[in-house]
Motif scaffolding. Sequence first.
Motif, PDB file in Angstrom:
ATOM      1  N   VAL A  93      41.517  28.312  51.838  1.00 37.15           N
ATOM      2  CA  VAL A  93      42.310  28.963  50.800  1.00 37.15           C
ATOM      3  C   VAL A  93      41.848  30.411  50.674  1.00 37.15           C
ATOM      4  O   VAL A  93      40.646  30.689  50.585  1.00 37.15           O
ATOM      5  N   ARG A  94      42.806  31.319  50.647  1.00 37.01           N
ATOM      6  CA  ARG A  94      42.492  32.750  50.498  1.00 37.01           C
ATOM      7  C   ARG A  94      42.212  33.059  49.027  1.00 37.01           C
ATOM      8  O   ARG A  94      42.926  32.613  48.140  1.00 37.01           O
ATOM      9  N   VAL A  95      41.178  33.862  48.799  1.00 39.39           N
ATOM     10  CA  VAL A  95      40.817  34.275  47.443  1.00 39.39           C
ATOM     11  C   VAL A  95      41.128  35.761  47.307  1.00 39.39           C
ATOM     12  O   VAL A  95      40.604  36.577  48.064  1.00 39.39           O
ATOM     13  N   GLY A  96      41.957  36.097  46.343  1.00 40.34           N
ATOM     14  CA  GLY A  96      42.262  37.499  46.085  1.00 40.34           C
ATOM     15  C   GLY A  96      41.173  38.155  45.260  1.00 40.34           C
ATOM     16  O   GLY A  96      40.283  37.487  44.728  1.00 40.34           O
ATOM     17  N   ALA A  97      41.246  39.467  45.168  1.00 39.73           N
ATOM     18  CA  ALA A  97      40.290  40.200  44.340  1.00 39.73           C
ATOM     19  C   ALA A  97      40.481  39.792  42.883  1.00 39.73           C
ATOM     20  O   ALA A  97      41.609  39.686  42.406  1.00 39.73           O
ATOM     21  N   PRO A  98      39.376  39.540  42.172  1.00 42.64           N
ATOM     22  CA  PRO A  98      39.513  39.126  40.766  1.00 42.64           C
ATOM     23  C   PRO A  98      40.045  40.264  39.901  1.00 42.64           C
ATOM     24  O   PRO A  98      39.746  41.430  40.140  1.00 42.64           O
ATOM     25  N   MET A  99      40.830  39.882  38.917  1.00 41.73           N
ATOM     26  CA  MET A  99      41.379  40.835  37.953  1.00 41.73           C
ATOM     27  C   MET A  99      41.289  40.234  36.565  1.00 41.73           C
ATOM     28  O   MET A  99      41.551  39.039  36.388  1.00 41.73           O
ATOM     29  N   LEU A 100      40.930  41.053  35.598  1.00 41.25           N
ATOM     30  CA  LEU A 100      40.897  40.593  34.213  1.00 41.25           C
ATOM     31  C   LEU A 100      42.312  40.318  33.738  1.00 41.25           C
ATOM     32  O   LEU A 100      43.245  41.047  34.080  1.00 41.25           O
ATOM     33  N   ASP A 101      42.468  39.276  32.934  1.00 49.04           N
ATOM     34  CA  ASP A 101      43.782  39.026  32.340  1.00 49.04           C
ATOM     35  C   ASP A 101      43.925  39.929  31.103  1.00 49.04           C
ATOM     36  O   ASP A 101      42.951  40.583  30.693  1.00 49.04           O
ATOM     37  N   PRO A 102      45.111  40.009  30.521  1.00 49.93           N
ATOM     38  CA  PRO A 102      45.304  40.917  29.375  1.00 49.93           C
ATOM     39  C   PRO A 102      44.335  40.672  28.219  1.00 49.93           C
ATOM     40  O   PRO A 102      43.821  41.619  27.623  1.00 49.93           O
ATOM     41  N   MET A 103      44.057  39.419  27.892  1.00 43.82           N
ATOM     42  CA  MET A 103      43.135  39.119  26.802  1.00 43.82           C
ATOM     43  C   MET A 103      41.728  39.621  27.143  1.00 43.82           C
ATOM     44  O   MET A 103      41.040  40.200  26.301  1.00 43.82           O
ATOM     45  N   GLN A 104      41.302  39.406  28.363  1.00 44.34           N
ATOM     46  CA  GLN A 104      39.975  39.862  28.773  1.00 44.34           C
ATOM     47  C   GLN A 104      39.891  41.383  28.757  1.00 44.34           C
ATOM     48  O   GLN A 104      38.852  41.937  28.364  1.00 44.34           O
ATOM     49  N   ARG A 105      40.939  42.058  29.149  1.00 40.79           N
ATOM     50  CA  ARG A 105      40.950  43.532  29.086  1.00 40.79           C
ATOM     51  C   ARG A 105      40.815  44.008  27.639  1.00 40.79           C
ATOM     52  O   ARG A 105      40.088  44.967  27.358  1.00 40.79           O
ATOM     53  N   ARG A 106      41.496  43.326  26.708  1.00 43.59           N
ATOM     54  CA  ARG A 106      41.383  43.678  25.292  1.00 43.59           C
ATOM     55  C   ARG A 106      39.955  43.439  24.793  1.00 43.59           C
ATOM     56  O   ARG A 106      39.404  44.256  24.048  1.00 43.59           O
ATOM     57  N   MET A 107      39.359  42.336  25.200  1.00 45.39           N
ATOM     58  CA  MET A 107      37.997  42.028  24.751  1.00 45.39           C
ATOM     59  C   MET A 107      37.007  43.068  25.281  1.00 45.39           C
ATOM     60  O   MET A 107      36.112  43.500  24.541  1.00 45.39           O
ATOM     61  N   VAL A 108      37.167  43.483  26.524  1.00 47.48           N
ATOM     62  CA  VAL A 108      36.294  44.518  27.084  1.00 47.48           C
ATOM     63  C   VAL A 108      36.484  45.828  26.319  1.00 47.48           C
ATOM     64  O   VAL A 108      35.505  46.502  25.964  1.00 47.48           O
ATOM     65  N   ALA A 109      37.728  46.168  26.022  1.00 52.01           N
ATOM     66  CA  ALA A 109      37.997  47.402  25.260  1.00 52.01           C
ATOM     67  C   ALA A 109      37.367  47.326  23.874  1.00 52.01           C
ATOM     68  O   ALA A 109      36.787  48.314  23.390  1.00 52.01           O
ATOM     69  N   GLU A 110      37.439  46.168  23.221  1.00 46.83           N
ATOM     70  CA  GLU A 110      36.814  46.000  21.900  1.00 46.83           C
ATOM     71  C   GLU A 110      35.303  46.179  21.992  1.00 46.83           C
ATOM     72  O   GLU A 110      34.689  46.813  21.124  1.00 46.83           O
ATOM     73  N   LEU A 111      34.696  45.629  23.038  1.00 47.48           N
ATOM     74  CA  LEU A 111      33.250  45.782  23.215  1.00 47.48           C
ATOM     75  C   LEU A 111      32.875  47.244  23.406  1.00 47.48           C
ATOM     76  O   LEU A 111      31.865  47.707  22.858  1.00 47.48           O
ATOM     77  N   ARG A 112      33.671  47.951  24.171  1.00 46.01           N
ATOM     78  CA  ARG A 112      33.371  49.371  24.422  1.00 46.01           C
ATOM     79  C   ARG A 112      33.466  50.195  23.144  1.00 46.01           C
ATOM     80  O   ARG A 112      32.738  51.168  22.986  1.00 46.01           O
ATOM     81  N   ARG A 113      34.357  49.816  22.239  1.00 47.08           N
ATOM     82  CA  ARG A 113      34.520  50.555  20.973  1.00 47.08           C
ATOM     83  C   ARG A 113      33.420  50.231  19.970  1.00 47.08           C
ATOM     84  O   ARG A 113      33.108  51.042  19.102  1.00 47.08           O
ATOM     85  N   ALA A 114      32.843  49.041  20.071  1.00 42.11           N
ATOM     86  CA  ALA A 114      31.819  48.613  19.113  1.00 42.11           C
ATOM     87  C   ALA A 114      30.471  49.247  19.459  1.00 42.11           C
ATOM     88  O   ALA A 114      30.243  49.676  20.592  1.00 42.11           O
ATOM     89  N   ASN A 115      29.583  49.275  18.463  1.00 45.51           N
ATOM     90  CA  ASN A 115      28.253  49.859  18.650  1.00 45.51           C
ATOM     91  C   ASN A 115      27.198  48.978  18.009  1.00 45.51           C
ATOM     92  O   ASN A 115      27.480  48.254  17.054  1.00 45.51           O
ATOM     93  N   GLY A 116      25.984  49.091  18.511  1.00 42.03           N
ATOM     94  CA  GLY A 116      24.820  48.475  17.880  1.00 42.03           C
ATOM     95  C   GLY A 116      24.944  46.980  17.680  1.00 42.03           C
ATOM     96  O   GLY A 116      25.408  46.252  18.552  1.00 42.03           O
ATOM     97  N   ARG A 117      24.524  46.552  16.486  1.00 42.40           N
ATOM     98  CA  ARG A 117      24.555  45.116  16.176  1.00 42.40           C
ATOM     99  C   ARG A 117      25.971  44.571  16.134  1.00 42.40           C
ATOM    100  O   ARG A 117      26.189  43.398  16.429  1.00 42.40           O
ATOM    101  N   ASP A 118      26.924  45.423  15.747  1.00 46.14           N
ATOM    102  CA  ASP A 118      28.329  44.973  15.757  1.00 46.14           C
ATOM    103  C   ASP A 118      28.755  44.607  17.176  1.00 46.14           C
ATOM    104  O   ASP A 118      29.461  43.623  17.380  1.00 46.14           O
ATOM    105  N   ARG A 119      28.318  45.397  18.163  1.00 42.75           N
ATOM    106  CA  ARG A 119      28.646  45.083  19.559  1.00 42.75           C
ATOM    107  C   ARG A 119      27.986  43.773  19.963  1.00 42.75           C
ATOM    108  O   ARG A 119      28.613  42.935  20.608  1.00 42.75           O
ATOM    109  N   ASP A 120      26.723  43.590  19.584  1.00 39.20           N
ATOM    110  CA  ASP A 120      26.023  42.352  19.929  1.00 39.20           C
ATOM    111  C   ASP A 120      26.743  41.139  19.343  1.00 39.20           C
ATOM    112  O   ASP A 120      26.951  40.132  20.031  1.00 39.20           O
ATOM    113  N   ARG A 121      27.117  41.228  18.071  1.00 37.99           N
ATOM    114  CA  ARG A 121      27.812  40.104  17.418  1.00 37.99           C
ATOM    115  C   ARG A 121      29.151  39.832  18.091  1.00 37.99           C
ATOM    116  O   ARG A 121      29.510  38.681  18.339  1.00 37.99           O
TER     117      ARG A 121
END
Length: 164
Positions: free
Chosen positions: A84-112
């Motif tokens: 079976v061929r495996v394509g390059a992994p890509m984040l789904d829309p929800m995962q992209r939003r979660m990564v963006a939220e993490l990037r916006r957060a700072n300090g303990r808020d980011r950890d939580r």
Amino acid sequence: MLMRTKAVLAAASAMMLAGAVQAAPPTPIYLKKAGAGDLYEKTSSQIVLGSTRNPDVRRFAGMMVTDHNKSTAMVKSAARRSGVRVGAPMLDPMQRRMVAELRRANGRDRDRLYIDQQRQAHSQALQLQQDYAATGSAPALRRTAGEIVPVVQHHIDMLGRIGS
């Protein structure tokens, strides 16, 4: 006949309540979701590793990078063995939003936020791996999913003990 129908319905209800295994997605969907999950885990963990001062969060995030690199390699190898061929992994829309939220957060808020996101992501990953291990169509991938299940469960157990 009525007694048998009641027994079947009772058994089905009990399985649903116990979080019974669902039918596995088709192999290409499993590969897409597993790849996206590993990519999300590594990306989010690298973001947190760059800022956290919490030693428990740092240890967990480092383990996520290591373990998810390993599971990516395991799945790719099993896919090759299955032809079976495996394509390059890509984040789904929800995962992209979660990564963006993490990037916006700072300090303990980011950890939580990271820990909350990890709980959600690992719950989904556990279900995906359990389902494929139980009913997936490619034997090598089914075995690999079965090997990944206890690792994901270990991550979930660790998340229960982390204070951010």
